[in-house]
Design a protein around this motif. Sequence first.
Motif, PDB file in Angstrom:
ATOM      1  N   LEU A  13       0.758  -1.157  -0.048  1.00 54.23           N
ATOM      2  CA  LEU A  13       0.073  -0.038   0.097  1.00 54.23           C
ATOM      3  C   LEU A  13       0.912   1.198   0.003  1.00 54.23           C
ATOM      4  CD1 LEU A  13      -2.771  -0.802   2.508  1.00 54.23           C
ATOM      5  CD2 LEU A  13      -2.793  -1.162   0.260  1.00 54.23           C
ATOM      6  N   ASN A  14       0.623   2.142  -0.874  1.00 53.95           N
ATOM      7  CA  ASN A  14       1.005   3.371  -0.968  1.00 53.95           C
ATOM      8  C   ASN A  14       0.933   4.364   0.274  1.00 53.95           C
ATOM      9  OD1 ASN A  14       3.474   3.498  -2.668  1.00 53.95           O
ATOM     10  ND2 ASN A  14       1.931   3.992  -4.381  1.00 53.95           N
ATOM     11  N   PRO A  15       1.438   5.098   1.047  1.00 51.17           N
ATOM     12  CA  PRO A  15       1.106   6.061   1.955  1.00 51.17           C
ATOM     13  C   PRO A  15       0.529   7.384   1.429  1.00 51.17           C
ATOM     14  CG  PRO A  15       3.501   6.242   1.713  1.00 51.17           C
ATOM     15  CD  PRO A  15       3.107   5.287   0.825  1.00 51.17           C
ATOM     16  N   GLY A  16      -0.185   7.442   0.377  1.00 54.47           N
ATOM     17  CA  GLY A  16      -0.800   8.228  -0.239  1.00 54.47           C
ATOM     18  C   GLY A  16      -2.066   9.137   0.565  1.00 54.47           C
ATOM     19  N   PRO A  17      -2.177  10.352   0.382  1.00 53.49           N
ATOM     20  CA  PRO A  17      -3.229  10.950   1.321  1.00 53.49           C
ATOM     21  C   PRO A  17      -4.680  10.400   0.962  1.00 53.49           C
ATOM     22  CG  PRO A  17      -2.462  12.432  -0.271  1.00 53.49           C
ATOM     23  CD  PRO A  17      -1.716  11.088  -0.468  1.00 53.49           C
ATOM     24  N   CYS A  18      -4.899   9.974  -0.165  1.00 52.41           N
ATOM     25  CA  CYS A  18      -6.220   9.488  -0.399  1.00 52.41           C
ATOM     26  C   CYS A  18      -6.484   7.933  -0.063  1.00 52.41           C
ATOM     27  CB  CYS A  18      -6.592  10.216  -1.584  1.00 52.41           C
ATOM     28  SG  CYS A  18      -6.769  11.854  -1.963  1.00 52.41           S
ATOM     29  N   GLN A  19      -5.474   7.392   0.104  1.00 47.89           N
ATOM     30  CA  GLN A  19      -5.396   6.008   0.273  1.00 47.89           C
ATOM     31  C   GLN A  19      -5.730   5.405   1.706  1.00 47.89           C
ATOM     32  OE1 GLN A  19      -5.073   4.214  -2.298  1.00 47.89           O
ATOM     33  NE2 GLN A  19      -4.665   5.811  -3.839  1.00 47.89           N
ATOM     34  N   LYS A  20      -6.207   4.310   1.543  1.00 51.72           N
ATOM     35  CA  LYS A  20      -6.484   3.611   3.089  1.00 51.72           C
ATOM     36  C   LYS A  20      -5.222   3.560   3.983  1.00 51.72           C
ATOM     37  CE  LYS A  20      -9.777   0.548   3.272  1.00 51.72           C
ATOM     38  NZ  LYS A  20     -10.553   1.149   4.384  1.00 51.72           N
ATOM     39  N   LYS A  21      -5.079   3.985   5.161  1.00 52.17           N
ATOM     40  CA  LYS A  21      -3.951   3.941   5.736  1.00 52.17           C
ATOM     41  C   LYS A  21      -3.363   2.549   6.360  1.00 52.17           C
ATOM     42  CE  LYS A  21      -3.563   8.506   5.064  1.00 52.17           C
ATOM     43  NZ  LYS A  21      -4.519   8.697   4.137  1.00 52.17           N
ATOM     44  N   SER A  22      -4.128   1.811   6.967  1.00 49.49           N
ATOM     45  CA  SER A  22      -3.918   0.569   7.171  1.00 49.49           C
ATOM     46  C   SER A  22      -5.018  -0.520   6.941  1.00 49.49           C
ATOM     47  CB  SER A  22      -3.538   0.502   8.565  1.00 49.49           C
ATOM     48  OG  SER A  22      -4.699   1.131   9.423  1.00 49.49           O
ATOM     49  N   LEU A  23      -4.741  -1.905   6.991  1.00 51.72           N
ATOM     50  CA  LEU A  23      -5.508  -2.922   6.922  1.00 51.72           C
ATOM     51  C   LEU A  23      -5.518  -3.538   8.374  1.00 51.72           C
ATOM     52  CD1 LEU A  23      -4.506  -4.146   3.440  1.00 51.72           C
ATOM     53  CD2 LEU A  23      -6.088  -2.357   3.905  1.00 51.72           C
ATOM     54  N   THR A  24      -6.640  -3.929   8.614  1.00 47.64           N
ATOM     55  CA  THR A  24      -6.599  -4.977   9.736  1.00 47.64           C
ATOM     56  C   THR A  24      -6.773  -6.486   9.822  1.00 47.64           C
ATOM     57  OG1 THR A  24      -8.399  -3.526  10.558  1.00 47.64           O
ATOM     58  CG2 THR A  24      -8.346  -5.380  11.756  1.00 47.64           C
ATOM     59  N   GLU A  25      -5.927  -7.011  10.616  1.00 48.30           N
ATOM     60  CA  GLU A  25      -5.524  -8.505  10.321  1.00 48.30           C
ATOM     61  C   GLU A  25      -6.716  -9.110  10.718  1.00 48.30           C
ATOM     62  OE1 GLU A  25      -2.625 -11.745  12.648  1.00 48.30           O
ATOM     63  OE2 GLU A  25      -2.514  -9.435  13.096  1.00 48.30           O
ATOM     64  N   ASP A  26      -6.784 -10.542   9.778  1.00 49.28           N
ATOM     65  CA  ASP A  26      -7.990 -11.293   9.845  1.00 49.28           C
ATOM     66  C   ASP A  26      -9.299 -10.806   9.341  1.00 49.28           C
ATOM     67  OD1 ASP A  26      -6.318 -13.472  10.888  1.00 49.28           O
ATOM     68  OD2 ASP A  26      -6.886 -12.730  13.121  1.00 49.28           O
ATOM     69  N   GLU A  27      -9.005  -9.642   8.704  1.00 49.62           N
ATOM     70  CA  GLU A  27     -10.363  -8.930   7.841  1.00 49.62           C
ATOM     71  C   GLU A  27     -10.268  -9.183   6.401  1.00 49.62           C
ATOM     72  OE1 GLU A  27     -13.094  -7.583   9.277  1.00 49.62           O
ATOM     73  OE2 GLU A  27     -12.751  -7.953  11.371  1.00 49.62           O
ATOM     74  N   ASP A  28     -11.518  -9.119   5.758  1.00 48.04           N
ATOM     75  CA  ASP A  28     -11.534  -9.307   4.411  1.00 48.04           C
ATOM     76  C   ASP A  28     -11.567  -8.078   3.581  1.00 48.04           C
ATOM     77  OD1 ASP A  28     -11.546 -11.849   5.275  1.00 48.04           O
ATOM     78  OD2 ASP A  28     -13.038 -12.712   4.142  1.00 48.04           O
ATOM     79  N   TYR A  29     -10.775  -8.285   2.514  1.00 45.55           N
ATOM     80  CA  TYR A  29     -10.858  -6.849   1.647  1.00 45.55           C
ATOM     81  C   TYR A  29     -10.886  -7.498   0.035  1.00 45.55           C
ATOM     82  CZ  TYR A  29      -9.281  -4.442   5.963  1.00 45.55           C
ATOM     83  OH  TYR A  29      -9.073  -3.877   6.962  1.00 45.55           O
ATOM     84  N   TYR A  30     -11.336  -6.453  -0.590  1.00 41.13           N
ATOM     85  CA  TYR A  30     -11.242  -6.624  -2.048  1.00 41.13           C
ATOM     86  C   TYR A  30     -10.219  -5.614  -2.535  1.00 41.13           C
ATOM     87  CZ  TYR A  30     -15.226  -9.471  -3.555  1.00 41.13           C
ATOM     88  OH  TYR A  30     -15.954 -10.637  -3.852  1.00 41.13           O
ATOM     89  N   PHE A  31      -9.149  -6.351  -3.288  1.00 39.40           N
ATOM     90  CA  PHE A  31      -7.971  -5.800  -3.780  1.00 39.40           C
ATOM     91  C   PHE A  31      -7.947  -5.411  -5.275  1.00 39.40           C
ATOM     92  CE2 PHE A  31      -6.751  -7.841   0.176  1.00 39.40           C
ATOM     93  CZ  PHE A  31      -5.926  -6.754   0.749  1.00 39.40           C
ATOM     94  N   PHE A  32      -7.870  -4.515  -5.888  1.00 32.26           N
ATOM     95  CA  PHE A  32      -7.694  -4.070  -7.072  1.00 32.26           C
ATOM     96  C   PHE A  32      -6.290  -3.456  -7.292  1.00 32.26           C
ATOM     97  CE2 PHE A  32     -11.658  -3.280  -5.125  1.00 32.26           C
ATOM     98  CZ  PHE A  32     -12.683  -4.104  -5.989  1.00 32.26           C
ATOM     99  N   ALA A  33      -5.415  -4.341  -7.895  1.00 30.65           N
ATOM    100  CA  ALA A  33      -3.802  -3.939  -7.864  1.00 30.65           C
ATOM    101  C   ALA A  33      -3.178  -4.159  -9.146  1.00 30.65           C
ATOM    102  CB  ALA A  33      -3.278  -5.059  -6.749  1.00 30.65           C
ATOM    103  N   GLN A  34      -1.912  -3.500  -9.399  1.00 29.04           N
ATOM    104  CA  GLN A  34      -0.997  -3.765 -10.485  1.00 29.04           C
ATOM    105  C   GLN A  34       0.083  -4.319  -9.896  1.00 29.04           C
ATOM    106  OE1 GLN A  34      -0.408   0.039 -11.886  1.00 29.04           O
ATOM    107  NE2 GLN A  34      -2.527   0.464 -12.634  1.00 29.04           N
ATOM    108  N   LYS A  35       0.952  -5.106 -10.948  1.00 22.64           N
ATOM    109  CA  LYS A  35       2.122  -5.530 -10.760  1.00 22.64           C
ATOM    110  C   LYS A  35       3.208  -4.649 -11.088  1.00 22.64           C
ATOM    111  CE  LYS A  35       3.975 -10.091 -10.099  1.00 22.64           C
ATOM    112  NZ  LYS A  35       3.778 -11.691 -10.341  1.00 22.64           N
ATOM    113  N   LYS A  36       4.180  -4.229 -10.327  1.00 20.70           N
ATOM    114  CA  LYS A  36       5.294  -3.528 -10.522  1.00 20.70           C
ATOM    115  C   LYS A  36       6.556  -4.368 -10.197  1.00 20.70           C
ATOM    116  CE  LYS A  36       2.620   0.295 -11.466  1.00 20.70           C
ATOM    117  NZ  LYS A  36       2.687   0.817 -12.762  1.00 20.70           N
ATOM    118  N   GLY A  37       7.098  -4.969 -11.504  1.00 18.32           N
ATOM    119  CA  GLY A  37       8.116  -5.689 -11.192  1.00 18.32           C
ATOM    120  C   GLY A  37       7.817  -6.930 -10.408  1.00 18.32           C
TER     121      GLY A  37
END
Length: 208
Positions: free
Chosen positions: A103-127
């Motif tokens: 996760l990037n620390p951008g001002p508009c991004q989610k700051k942290s994720l909670t352990e054992d919680e479920d999320y949907y990820f929409f990601a890209q692969k950089k290397g």
Amino acid sequence: MTGLIFAMRRVPQLLAVVALAATALVTTSPAPVSASPAASPVTAPEKCPAFKLGDAVKEPLVFHARVAGPGKAAKKGGQVVYPVTVVKALRGVTGGSSLRVTLNPGPCQKKSLTEDEDYYFFAQKKGSTILAAGSAPRVAEYTDKLQAQIAKEFPEVIAPEPQQVSFSEPQSPEGQKLAKIAAPGVVLVVVGLLGLVIVMILGRRRPA
């Protein structure tokens, strides 16, 4: 002559007073205007972009995953990496696999994720890095509403779970009475068949 001597004595005193006044002026003068001001902290824009599923699902990696541990940052204020386990693979990943999402620390991004919680990820692969960040939020908390919206985007992957049908014996008093009435009749039929078989065997063994 006396007046001249007096004037000569006053000169050193005047010089001392002028020097003292100049020193005071220098020490009380304000700082130069050209001095550089302190750097202002980075703040979030007045309005961050809202999460739009229609844009998010276009990412090359789309999956539902559970956070398997706390996030770790390589340096203070830098990118945070989370270990996750894929629950439902929608695009670009394998179901059940263990991944590390950054996760990037951008001002508009989610700051942290909670352990054992479920999320949907929409990601890209950089290397070798799976990056779930961009100009708009790319991580969304799992909800039934979001699951229903995702199902419309990926109908061939997310199908409704089939209902399990179970069969059980009747528990009504009438059913129990029928079972009790039928049991003796079954026993009599079995005993009669055994008796018939025995008679037939004995009849065959009698001498002609």
